[in-house]
Design an enzyme around this catalytic site. Structure first.
Site, PDB file in Angstrom:
ATOM      1  N   HIS A  15       0.764  -1.311   0.019  1.00 56.87           N
ATOM      2  CA  HIS A  15      -0.108  -0.022  -0.010  1.00 56.87           C
ATOM      3  C   HIS A  15       0.892   1.260   0.075  1.00 56.87           C
ATOM      4  CE1 HIS A  15      -0.394  -0.435   4.596  1.00 56.87           C
ATOM      5  NE2 HIS A  15       1.191  -0.147   4.233  1.00 56.87           N
ATOM      6  N   ASN A  16       0.281   2.399  -0.839  1.00 53.97           N
ATOM      7  CA  ASN A  16       1.010   3.596  -0.772  1.00 53.97           C
ATOM      8  C   ASN A  16       2.207   3.810  -1.512  1.00 53.97           C
ATOM      9  OD1 ASN A  16      -1.200   4.516   1.142  1.00 53.97           O
ATOM     10  ND2 ASN A  16      -0.029   3.906   2.733  1.00 53.97           N
TER      11      ASN A  16
END
Length: 341
Positions: A239-240
């Site tokens: 994620h991210n």
């Protein structure tokens, strides 16, 4: 299908050298080609194999000389050969009919562009918009509010979670999962409590994702894959992460959360990138390397933990000499009267 060398040259816009009337029945690589086949020779490194080959003709660059067999001279033999292979096999895009299989479940609010093909047992969620000329293969599941550009191809059993955005000409191979929750937890009262995973995934134009790869959604913002980046099979991007343009990320790579890469980065097989790490433009991360700190632009990193390639090669050379060094130390200790502990 039997065609002449000249007819094949017309397909690829090449120049015929030698007898253009020689019949060709199939296209095969140098190691497999025989009489009646056309092959390709990409530069002078394969000249010996071409001389020894029994192929009837070849697609070549300007550096390949005549040797009694007809040649088709082009600037990019590999691309031209691929065109010939597809043509001889028959148009591989015949399945792009623009038809929707009756077993597909498409929400009434979803929008499909013209010429998009939807295969058996596909599920497309509410408010999703799919562009023109896409091919959604059997068993694909597309969540709600996704946006797909034109000429996207999703191979069997791909899963897009809600809110994913795919640009034009994106390819996702079988069984990959785009937009699953990131692996984020907080410790509360002795238990792991799931952190919110409310972002999305954005794949820019011309991205290709290999089979069985996973790209997690951002916590609140987006996990992004830049234009033209190619990701191999069995890759995990957490994620991210913000992956730059035209990266090459090879099989079994793992990139932990909130890491970024610049443009034209190469990450070789089984390398691991820790969380919150930045890899600069055109850096090369060697196979099985382990990154625990930022990598400057243009660097070449090897080893785990990773070091610049020259430094790491010295370390490996030193390690290879350790048994000899140990023997030498024992001889010195014996000579000066010291006992081994």
């Amino acid at each position: 299908m039997n065609l002449t060398v000249r007819e094949l040259a017309d397909w690829v816009g090449g120049e015929v050298l030698g007898d253009g009337t020689v019949p060709i029945r199939a296209a095969r690589t140098l190691s497999e080609a025989g009489p009646g086949d056309i092959t390709f020779v990409d530069g002078d490194r394969n000249l010996t194999a071409w001389r020894e080959s029994h192929a009837s003709a070849a697609i070549v660059t300007a550096v390949v000389p005549l040797n009694g067999r007809p040649l088709i001279r082009v600037t990019d033999p590999l691309a031209a050969f691929a065109t010939v292979v597809l043509q001889l096999r028959g148009n591989q895009n015949k399945s792009r009919t623009g038809k929707i299989d009756p077993t597909a479940h498409i929400d009434a609010s979803a929008v499909l562009g013209p010429g998009t093909t939807v295969g058996p047992y596909v599920v497309i969620g509410a408010e999703t918009v799919i562009g023109a000329g896409c091919h959604i293969h059997a068993g694909v599941s597309i969540g709600q509010s996704c946006r797909l550009g034109d000429a996207v191809e999703l191979y069997p059993n791909v899963v897009l979670y809600d809110d994913c955005i795919l640009g034009d000409r994106v390819i996702v191979h079988a069984n990959s999962v785009i937009g699953a929750d990131g692996f984020g937890y907080r410790m509360q009262g002795g238990r792991h409590i799931k952190s919110p995973q409310l972002g999305r995934v954005e794949l820019a134009d011309d991205v290709e994702i290999g089979a069985c790869s996973t790209i997690d959604r951002g916590t609140f913002g987006a996990t992004r894959i830049g234009v033209g980046t190619k990701i191999d099979n069995l890759v995990q991007i957490a994620h991210n992460c913000q992956i730059g343009k035209h990266n090459l990320i090879v099989s079994q790579v793992g990139i932990a959360g909130s890491s970024t890469t610049g443009d034209y980065v190469v990450v070789a097989g089984q390398a691991g990138v820790g969380d919150h790490i930045n890899v600069g433009d055109r850096a090369i991360i060697g196979a099985k390397a382990g990154l625990s700190k930022d990598v400057p632009a243009g660097a070449k990193m090897l080893g785990a933990p990773a070091h610049p390639d020259i430094e790491q090669k010295k370390i490996w050379m030193s390690m290879a000499k350790l048994p000899e060094m140990r023997k030498e130390i024992r001889r010195i200790k014996k000579k000066i009267g010291l006992e081994d502990e």
